[in-house]
Motif scaffolding. Structure first.
Motif, short mmCIF file in Angstrom:
data_model
loop_
_atom_site.label_atom_id
_atom_site.label_comp_id
_atom_site.label_asym_id
_atom_site.label_seq_id
_atom_site.Cartn_x
_atom_site.Cartn_y
_atom_site.Cartn_z
N THR A 39 2.23 1.36 17.86
CA THR A 39 0.83 1.41 17.50
C THR A 39 -0.06 0.68 18.49
O THR A 39 0.17 -0.46 18.80
N LYS A 42 -6.18 -2.12 17.14
CA LYS A 42 -7.13 -1.66 16.15
C LYS A 42 -8.42 -1.19 16.78
O LYS A 42 -8.82 -1.68 17.80
N MET A 96 -1.37 8.19 11.99
CA MET A 96 -2.77 7.93 11.68
C MET A 96 -3.68 8.49 12.77
O MET A 96 -3.34 8.47 13.95
N GLU A 99 -7.03 3.49 13.36
CA GLU A 99 -6.78 2.39 12.44
C GLU A 99 -8.09 1.75 12.06
O GLU A 99 -8.80 1.21 12.90
N HIS A 103 -7.44 2.65 6.63
CA HIS A 103 -6.07 3.01 6.98
C HIS A 103 -5.12 1.82 6.80
O HIS A 103 -3.95 2.00 6.45
N ASP A 104 -5.61 0.62 7.02
CA ASP A 104 -4.80 -0.56 6.75
C ASP A 104 -4.47 -0.67 5.26
O ASP A 104 -3.39 -1.14 4.88
N LEU A 107 -1.55 1.56 4.74
CA LEU A 107 -0.34 0.91 5.24
C LEU A 107 0.18 -0.11 4.23
O LEU A 107 1.39 -0.19 3.98
N ASN A 125 -0.95 5.50 16.12
CA ASN A 125 -2.41 5.43 16.02
C ASN A 125 -2.99 6.10 17.26
O ASN A 125 -2.75 5.66 18.38
#
Length: 410
Positions: A39, A42, A96, A99, A103-104, A107, A125
């Protein structure tokens, strides 16, 4: 109505299967090694996912309505009669589009149930880059993931479907519909129904506006809805809310703001709402319905900046920003959100994907008993519509606790 139709279809299919004596046999699981997480960093919050709908039927009706257990013999339910520890630990990838805080939240829902369902979650991501989204799927498949939760950008849905079928890795749509070339669902999926999201908040507004304004003349209330002509889910959310509002306020007006080109940032909503509410002094009361909570935040700022917060109620779809505001002590005009707990998305998704990987279900059979003839998403595949509730400052903690009890986590 979706609830009733889906439930009747489920019962009919149950009886048919019992009569024929059919029983699904699990296939051997894969033995691929678990991949590492690839990933990227962010990104700032931008879009919400396609989110939306409530199509669940309860054994006991909790707040909002839900169907906790599967009173069927169909695979892909959270209470399947299967030993998840009689196999290797699966590695499941949440693909995804970007992020964000939302979306967190998804998760976190997956992480909560890793031990219960014996899987490891990894995620990719694409940072809102459609081409990168496609490449990430290839990368994660090469690493040997056992299955995908596909939260796909609309622009590459058809390509992603073709790629996944070529790869042969099991997958389901998650949160966002995976569309075919006819804008119908191209796989089984766990999604929200946009219309139900709008209906939930509008119904709450119609039941509670007098708590804020007293017994006002309904003709003095005007609805303002923020939507987007380029994003079908926002239109569904807006139309669902409008239908409920006009049924309860038949002599009132509805004004629509098309947010196309403004993105989903709060600033765009602030810029669009401010001139609308400040140039119509004849409107005594505003009900403002927003397709996503970023817009709800911007609309609330616009209302408060214009000094109209005592005569306005803002509702939105989504929970992350609104809950964050409440937890910091906010008590303003932004008062309700359409809310699906992360468990109400994650648990059905994990249960269904594992059934596909096990071989207890196929893409053509998974949740097919829940398919609704004539559904706007199509009825070729089973769609699990997640529970949607009207969330307020007084009940949001209770909704989370109820979900934990519902799925045996408490």
């Amino acid at each position: 109505m979706k609830k009733v139709i889906a439930l009747l279809l489920a019962f009919l299919m149950c009886f048919a299967l019992l009569a024929c004596g059919q029983k699904a046999e699990p296939a051997p699981s894969k033995d691929d090694a678990a991949p590492a997480d690839t990933t990227p960093e962010k990104q700032e919050d931008t879009t919400p996912a396609d989110t939306t709908p409530a199509d669940e039927t309860p054994a006991e009706e909790p707040e909002g309505g839900e169907e906790p257990a599967a009173d069927t013999k169909f695979p892909g339910y959270f209470d399947d009669d299967v030993d998840h520890f009689a196999r290797k630990k699966y590695t499941l990838c949440y693909a995804m589009p970007m992020e964000t805080n939302m979306h967190d939240e998804y998760l976190e829902g997956f992480y909560k149930i890793q031990d219960k369902y014996n899987f490891e979650l990894v995620f990719s991501n694409s940072n809102n880059d459609s081409e990168q989204y496609v490449q990430n799927i290839e990368i994660m498949a090469a690493k040997g993931v056992d299955g995908f939760f596909i939260d796909c950008p609309n622009a590459v849905c058809v390509r992603v479907k073709e790629l996944l079928d070529e790869l042969g890795t099991p997958y389901i749509a998650f949160n966002s519909p995976l569309y075919d070339e006819n804008n119908l669902m191209a796989a089984p999926g766990v999604i929200q129904d946009g219309a139900s999201c709008g209906e939930a908040t509008a119904t709450w507004f119609c039941e509670h506006y007098t708590d804020y304004w007293g017994d006002v003349d309904k003709k003095d209330v005007k609805m303002l809805t923020l939507t987007s002509s380029s994003y079908p889910e926002f239109a569904k959310r807006s139309n669902g809310a409008k239908e409920v509002f006009l049924a309860n306020f038949p002599d009132s007006e509805v004004q629509e703001i098309d947010m196309t080109g403004k993105g989903v940032a709060a600033d765009g909503a602030y810029d669009m709402v401010t001139p609308v509410i400040t140039t119509q002094p004849e409107v005594k009361y505003w009900y403002i319905q927003c397709g996503v909570d970023n817009w709800g935040q911007g609309a609330a700022r616009a209302v408060e900046g214009a000094g109209l917060d005592k005569n306005s109620m803002v509702c939105s779809v989504g929970n992350v920003l609104l809950v964050g505001a409440w937890e910091e002590g906010y008590e303003g005009c932004w008062c309700c959100g359409a809310y699906t707990t992360n468990l109400d998305l994650a648990v059905p998704a994990v249960s269904g994907l594992i059934a596909l990987i096990d071989g207890r279900a196929t893409a053509d059979t998974l949740w097919k008993e829940r398919a609704i003839p004539g559904d706007s998403y199509g009825d070729n595949y089973g769609i699990w519509y997640s529970l949607v509730s009207a969330m307020t400052k007084d009940n949001y903690n209770k909704l989370v606790e109820e979900a934990e009890v519902r799925y045996g986590l408490k």
